[in-house]
Each structure stands twice: as C-alpha cells, then as structure tokens.
Scaffold this motif. Structure first.
Motif, PDB file in Angstrom:
ATOM      1  N   TYR A 197      -0.651  -2.920  -2.827  1.00 11.86           N
ATOM      2  CA  TYR A 197      -0.850  -1.959  -3.917  1.00 11.86           C
ATOM      3  C   TYR A 197      -2.084  -1.093  -3.659  1.00 11.86           C
ATOM      4  O   TYR A 197      -2.045   0.135  -3.830  1.00 11.86           O
ATOM      5  CB  TYR A 197      -1.009  -2.703  -5.240  1.00 11.86           C
ATOM      6  N   GLY A 198      -3.177  -1.719  -3.247  1.00 16.32           N
ATOM      7  CA  GLY A 198      -4.398  -0.972  -2.988  1.00 16.32           C
ATOM      8  C   GLY A 198      -4.243   0.028  -1.860  1.00 16.32           C
ATOM      9  O   GLY A 198      -4.694   1.175  -1.963  1.00 16.32           O
ATOM     10  N   LEU A 199      -3.592  -0.386  -0.782  1.00 12.59           N
ATOM     11  CA  LEU A 199      -3.377   0.514   0.352  1.00 12.59           C
ATOM     12  C   LEU A 199      -2.468   1.677  -0.035  1.00 12.59           C
ATOM     13  O   LEU A 199      -2.694   2.821   0.375  1.00 12.59           O
ATOM     14  CB  LEU A 199      -2.767  -0.274   1.513  1.00 12.59           C
ATOM     15  N   PHE A 200      -1.436   1.384  -0.827  1.00 14.62           N
ATOM     16  CA  PHE A 200      -0.530   2.436  -1.290  1.00 14.62           C
ATOM     17  C   PHE A 200      -1.282   3.471  -2.120  1.00 14.62           C
ATOM     18  O   PHE A 200      -1.095   4.681  -1.940  1.00 14.62           O
ATOM     19  CB  PHE A 200       0.614   1.811  -2.092  1.00 14.62           C
ATOM     20  N   LYS A 201      -2.139   3.033  -3.024  1.00 17.22           N
ATOM     21  CA  LYS A 201      -2.871   3.957  -3.882  1.00 17.22           C
ATOM     22  C   LYS A 201      -3.807   4.859  -3.088  1.00 17.22           C
ATOM     23  O   LYS A 201      -4.142   5.965  -3.534  1.00 17.22           O
ATOM     24  CB  LYS A 201      -3.668   3.182  -4.942  1.00 17.22           C
ATOM     25  N   LEU A 202      -4.225   4.405  -1.923  1.00 18.07           N
ATOM     26  CA  LEU A 202      -5.072   5.236  -1.056  1.00 18.07           C
ATOM     27  C   LEU A 202      -4.255   6.031  -0.050  1.00 18.07           C
ATOM     28  O   LEU A 202      -4.802   6.764   0.765  1.00 18.07           O
ATOM     29  CB  LEU A 202      -6.092   4.356  -0.325  1.00 18.07           C
ATOM     30  N   GLY A 203      -2.940   5.873  -0.089  1.00 20.56           N
ATOM     31  CA  GLY A 203      -2.086   6.632   0.819  1.00 20.56           C
ATOM     32  C   GLY A 203      -2.039   6.104   2.241  1.00 20.56           C
ATOM     33  O   GLY A 203      -1.594   6.807   3.157  1.00 20.56           O
ATOM     34  N   ARG A 204      -2.448   4.875   2.454  1.00 23.25           N
ATOM     35  CA  ARG A 204      -2.449   4.294   3.800  1.00 23.25           C
ATOM     36  C   ARG A 204      -1.091   3.640   4.068  1.00 23.25           C
ATOM     37  O   ARG A 204      -0.970   2.412   4.175  1.00 23.25           O
ATOM     38  CB  ARG A 204      -3.579   3.276   3.948  1.00 23.25           C
ATOM     39  N   MET A 205      -0.074   4.448   4.218  1.00 20.77           N
ATOM     40  CA  MET A 205       1.279   3.936   4.279  1.00 20.77           C
ATOM     41  C   MET A 205       1.575   3.186   5.581  1.00 20.77           C
ATOM     42  O   MET A 205       2.366   2.238   5.580  1.00 20.77           O
ATOM     43  CB  MET A 205       2.278   5.078   4.100  1.00 20.77           C
ATOM     44  N   SER A 206       0.974   3.584   6.675  1.00 26.33           N
ATOM     45  CA  SER A 206       1.194   2.846   7.922  1.00 26.33           C
ATOM     46  C   SER A 206       0.622   1.436   7.808  1.00 26.33           C
ATOM     47  O   SER A 206       1.220   0.464   8.297  1.00 26.33           O
ATOM     48  CB  SER A 206       0.559   3.582   9.106  1.00 26.33           C
ATOM     49  N   ALA A 207      -0.522   1.329   7.133  1.00 29.05           N
ATOM     50  CA  ALA A 207      -1.122   0.008   6.915  1.00 29.05           C
ATOM     51  C   ALA A 207      -0.259  -0.826   5.969  1.00 29.05           C
ATOM     52  O   ALA A 207      -0.157  -2.045   6.121  1.00 29.05           O
ATOM     53  CB  ALA A 207      -2.536   0.156   6.349  1.00 29.05           C
ATOM     54  N   VAL A 208       0.368  -0.166   5.009  1.00 31.65           N
ATOM     55  CA  VAL A 208       1.276  -0.864   4.095  1.00 31.65           C
ATOM     56  C   VAL A 208       2.433  -1.468   4.876  1.00 31.65           C
ATOM     57  O   VAL A 208       2.792  -2.640   4.685  1.00 31.65           O
ATOM     58  CB  VAL A 208       1.812   0.094   3.006  1.00 31.65           C
ATOM     59  N   ASN A 246       0.645  -8.711  -2.246  1.00 32.83           N
ATOM     60  CA  ASN A 246       1.021  -7.647  -3.179  1.00 32.83           C
ATOM     61  C   ASN A 246      -0.200  -6.867  -3.656  1.00 32.83           C
ATOM     62  O   ASN A 246      -0.147  -5.634  -3.791  1.00 32.83           O
ATOM     63  CB  ASN A 246       1.772  -8.224  -4.376  1.00 32.83           C
ATOM     64  N   SER A 247      -1.290  -7.567  -3.936  1.00 34.93           N
ATOM     65  CA  SER A 247      -2.521  -6.891  -4.369  1.00 34.93           C
ATOM     66  C   SER A 247      -3.020  -5.948  -3.287  1.00 34.93           C
ATOM     67  O   SER A 247      -3.425  -4.803  -3.564  1.00 34.93           O
ATOM     68  CB  SER A 247      -3.605  -7.930  -4.696  1.00 34.93           C
ATOM     69  N   PHE A 248      -2.975  -6.423  -2.053  1.00 34.90           N
ATOM     70  CA  PHE A 248      -3.444  -5.638  -0.914  1.00 34.90           C
ATOM     71  C   PHE A 248      -2.524  -4.439  -0.673  1.00 34.90           C
ATOM     72  O   PHE A 248      -2.985  -3.305  -0.446  1.00 34.90           O
ATOM     73  CB  PHE A 248      -3.477  -6.542   0.314  1.00 34.90           C
ATOM     74  N   ILE A 256      -7.674 -13.051  -6.855  1.00 33.30           N
ATOM     75  CA  ILE A 256      -8.169 -12.398  -8.080  1.00 33.30           C
ATOM     76  C   ILE A 256      -9.198 -11.332  -7.735  1.00 33.30           C
ATOM     77  O   ILE A 256      -9.161 -10.209  -8.269  1.00 33.30           O
ATOM     78  CB  ILE A 256      -8.773 -13.439  -9.043  1.00 33.30           C
ATOM     79  N   LEU A 257     -10.112 -11.662  -6.828  1.00 31.16           N
ATOM     80  CA  LEU A 257     -11.143 -10.699  -6.417  1.00 31.16           C
ATOM     81  C   LEU A 257     -10.508  -9.504  -5.702  1.00 31.16           C
ATOM     82  O   LEU A 257     -10.838  -8.349  -5.975  1.00 31.16           O
ATOM     83  CB  LEU A 257     -12.166 -11.380  -5.505  1.00 31.16           C
ATOM     84  N   MET A 258      -9.579  -9.788  -4.784  1.00 36.99           N
ATOM     85  CA  MET A 258      -8.916  -8.709  -4.055  1.00 36.99           C
ATOM     86  C   MET A 258      -8.151  -7.800  -4.998  1.00 36.99           C
ATOM     87  O   MET A 258      -8.170  -6.571  -4.852  1.00 36.99           O
ATOM     88  CB  MET A 258      -7.964  -9.286  -3.012  1.00 36.99           C
ATOM     89  N   ASN A 259      -7.475  -8.386  -5.950  1.00 33.29           N
ATOM     90  CA  ASN A 259      -6.715  -7.605  -6.903  1.00 33.29           C
ATOM     91  C   ASN A 259      -7.628  -6.659  -7.679  1.00 33.29           C
ATOM     92  O   ASN A 259      -7.305  -5.486  -7.891  1.00 33.29           O
ATOM     93  CB  ASN A 259      -5.970  -8.533  -7.868  1.00 33.29           C
ATOM     94  N   GLY A 260      -8.782  -7.171  -8.100  1.00 30.65           N
ATOM     95  CA  GLY A 260      -9.745  -6.334  -8.819  1.00 30.65           C
ATOM     96  C   GLY A 260     -10.270  -5.195  -7.966  1.00 30.65           C
ATOM     97  O   GLY A 260     -10.336  -4.041  -8.422  1.00 30.65           O
ATOM     98  N   PHE A 261     -10.628  -5.503  -6.720  1.00 33.40           N
ATOM     99  CA  PHE A 261     -11.158  -4.464  -5.835  1.00 33.40           C
ATOM    100  C   PHE A 261     -10.084  -3.415  -5.505  1.00 33.40           C
ATOM    101  O   PHE A 261     -10.364  -2.208  -5.505  1.00 33.40           O
ATOM    102  CB  PHE A 261     -11.685  -5.089  -4.540  1.00 33.40           C
ATOM    103  N   CYS A 262      -8.870  -3.871  -5.234  1.00 34.35           N
ATOM    104  CA  CYS A 262      -7.803  -2.940  -4.855  1.00 34.35           C
ATOM    105  C   CYS A 262      -7.414  -2.028  -6.007  1.00 34.35           C
ATOM    106  O   CYS A 262      -7.083  -0.856  -5.810  1.00 34.35           O
ATOM    107  CB  CYS A 262      -6.590  -3.716  -4.360  1.00 34.35           C
ATOM    108  N   ARG A 263      -7.449  -2.533  -7.236  1.00 35.41           N
ATOM    109  CA  ARG A 263      -7.080  -1.713  -8.388  1.00 35.41           C
ATOM    110  C   ARG A 263      -8.192  -0.749  -8.793  1.00 35.41           C
ATOM    111  O   ARG A 263      -7.962   0.167  -9.578  1.00 35.41           O
ATOM    112  CB  ARG A 263      -6.676  -2.606  -9.564  1.00 35.41           C
ATOM    113  N   THR A 264      -9.371  -0.949  -8.268  1.00 39.70           N
ATOM    114  CA  THR A 264     -10.477  -0.011  -8.530  1.00 39.70           C
ATOM    115  C   THR A 264     -10.796   0.816  -7.286  1.00 39.70           C
ATOM    116  O   THR A 264     -11.874   1.372  -7.160  1.00 39.70           O
ATOM    117  CB  THR A 264     -11.733  -0.767  -9.001  1.00 39.70           C
ATOM    118  N   LYS A 265      -9.802   0.858  -6.366  1.00 41.21           N
ATOM    119  CA  LYS A 265      -9.888   1.673  -5.149  1.00 41.21           C
ATOM    120  C   LYS A 265     -11.018   1.259  -4.214  1.00 41.21           C
ATOM    121  O   LYS A 265     -11.472   2.055  -3.396  1.00 41.21           O
ATOM    122  CB  LYS A 265     -10.005   3.164  -5.501  1.00 41.21           C
ATOM    123  N   MET A 266     -11.453   0.012  -4.333  1.00 37.64           N
ATOM    124  CA  MET A 266     -12.440  -0.542  -3.398  1.00 37.64           C
ATOM    125  C   MET A 266     -11.690  -1.381  -2.363  1.00 37.64           C
ATOM    126  O   MET A 266     -11.969  -2.563  -2.146  1.00 37.64           O
ATOM    127  CB  MET A 266     -13.467  -1.365  -4.156  1.00 37.64           C
TER     128      MET A 266
END
Length: 227
Positions: A53-64, A49-51, A15-25
């Motif tokens: 999603y967050g990496l994708f939104k920041l464009g970190r595709m290799s990390a994805v 999935n939360s993680f 839940i915490l990770m999902n919140g941070f990832c959706r707010t670009k933290m």
C-alpha cells in the motif's frame, strides 16, 4: 518498547510499518522491513499488504510488483486486501485492463470482493470509458442485496452524468436518491461535489426504485468471466 526489555515481534513491526506507510514515510517502513529480516522475523500477509500500500501511494509500481512476487514466493497468497490495493493501483495509473484481469483472477480464486473492491472497480470502469460494465456491476450489487454506501452512488451518478447520452439516467438515479429509503430504513447522507452537478442534500435511497430507475436490461456479468 525495546528499552523496556520487550522483544518486538512480527505484529509489532507490522503495526509500525503500517503507520509509516500510511503517512508516506515508506523509506522508514523499508528500514523496518530490512530489520525484520535481519532478526529472522518472517513477514505475514498483513506486513506485505502494508508495504504494498505504501509503495503504491508513492507510485513505486515496479517495487510493488517485486514485493507481490516475494510475497507469493514466501508462501503468502495474495488476499482480498492485496487484490484491492493492486486493483486500485492499476486503475489509478491507467492500466484498467490489468485491473480487470486482477479482479477476474480474484473471483476465480474464490476470494470474495467487498464493497471497497467494487467501488474501486466501478470508478475505474467509469473513468475508463466502460460505462456499460460499470452499470452492470452496480445493478448486480443492488439486486444481490449489497448495502451500498454514499460513495457507491456518487461514483455511478458521476460516471453517468459525464456521458451526454446517459445524463438522464444520472439525474434519474439522483432523484431516486432524494425521495426514497434504502434497505432497512437507514438514511444515507450524500455530499455531492460532481464535475457536472452542484448537489448537496441529505437523501434517502430505495434499492428497488434505484434498480428500476436505470431502465436497462439485466445483462450477463461479462466482467466476471475470465478470458
């Protein structure tokens, strides 16, 4: 929570990770992910999935890609949410063929796409100059009783109107939206801000009339076929 004597479990961290990832933290989310590992807590599919999603939104595709591999190795098969995120990432970053391959793999594994998945795919196909494929899928959804939302119609109308030869089809679809009712008499409100049109209306859509409005053959759904 910890100060109160409660022990954080996988669900709490997720839940915490999902919140941070959706707010670009996402970096804070990474710290939590590492903390989970240190506590021998095993991430579940929702955590990954939360993680992702967050990496994708920041464009970190290799990390994805690395995370999807780790997810698979840990025994968590990608689910509909995972595939939808990856499809969105592929389309957003200009790798439509990879997105189509992911969609086919998803279908081959009998994971049912939802409307969000289809909207992302149709949008990607329209923007990737595969308008005929987009039209086929749109008509497939209509014929098979999917309750399309306003975004579905906006995507399709926008795609049609961007191609000069399909302008009339786009206008025809829009006009159908203006005068008809969809499925169970529910009214859909559209706020169109299209590149080629300036349309703002409350509209009613009829599934049957919209299908007829396209006036094109029902073609085999090649997009579903694995190559």
């Amino acid at each position: 929570m910890v100060q109160g004597g409660l022990v954080a479990d996988v669900s709490s961290y997720t839940i915490l990770m999902n919140g941070f990832c959706r707010t670009k933290m996402v970096d804070t989310g990474i710290d939590l992910f590492q903390e989970m590992r240190q506590k021998n807590l095993v991430p579940n599919a929702r955590t990954y999935n939360s993680f992702i999603y967050g990496l994708f939104k920041l464009g970190r595709m290799s990390a994805v890609q690395d995370l999807v591999y780790e997810m698979h190795e840990s025994g968590h098969a990608p689910n509909r949410v995972t595939y939808t995120i990856l499809l969105d990432a592929s389309c957003k970053y200009g790798n439509l063929e990879q997105g189509i391959a992911l969609f086919r793999l998803m279908v081959a594994q009998r994971i049912q796409p939802n409307l969000c998945t289809y909207n992302i795919l149709i949008d990607g196909l329209c923007k990737g100059s595969k308008l005929n494929d987009a039209r086929e899928i749109f008509q497939y959804l209509l014929i098979n009783g999917y309750q399309l939302d306003g975004y579905s119609y906006i995507i399709m109308i926008n795609g049609l109107c961007k191609k000069a030869s399909c302008w009339n089809s786009g206008i025809c679809l829009y006009n159908c939206c203006l005068r008809c009712i969809i499925g169970n008499d529910s009214v859909m409100n559209f706020d169109f801000q299209l590149d080629n049109l300036d349309l703002t209306n409350s509209v009613k859509v009829s599934r049957n009339i919209v299908v007829e409005a396209f006036d094109f053959m029902v073609l085999p759904m090649k997009i579903f076929e694995a190559h």
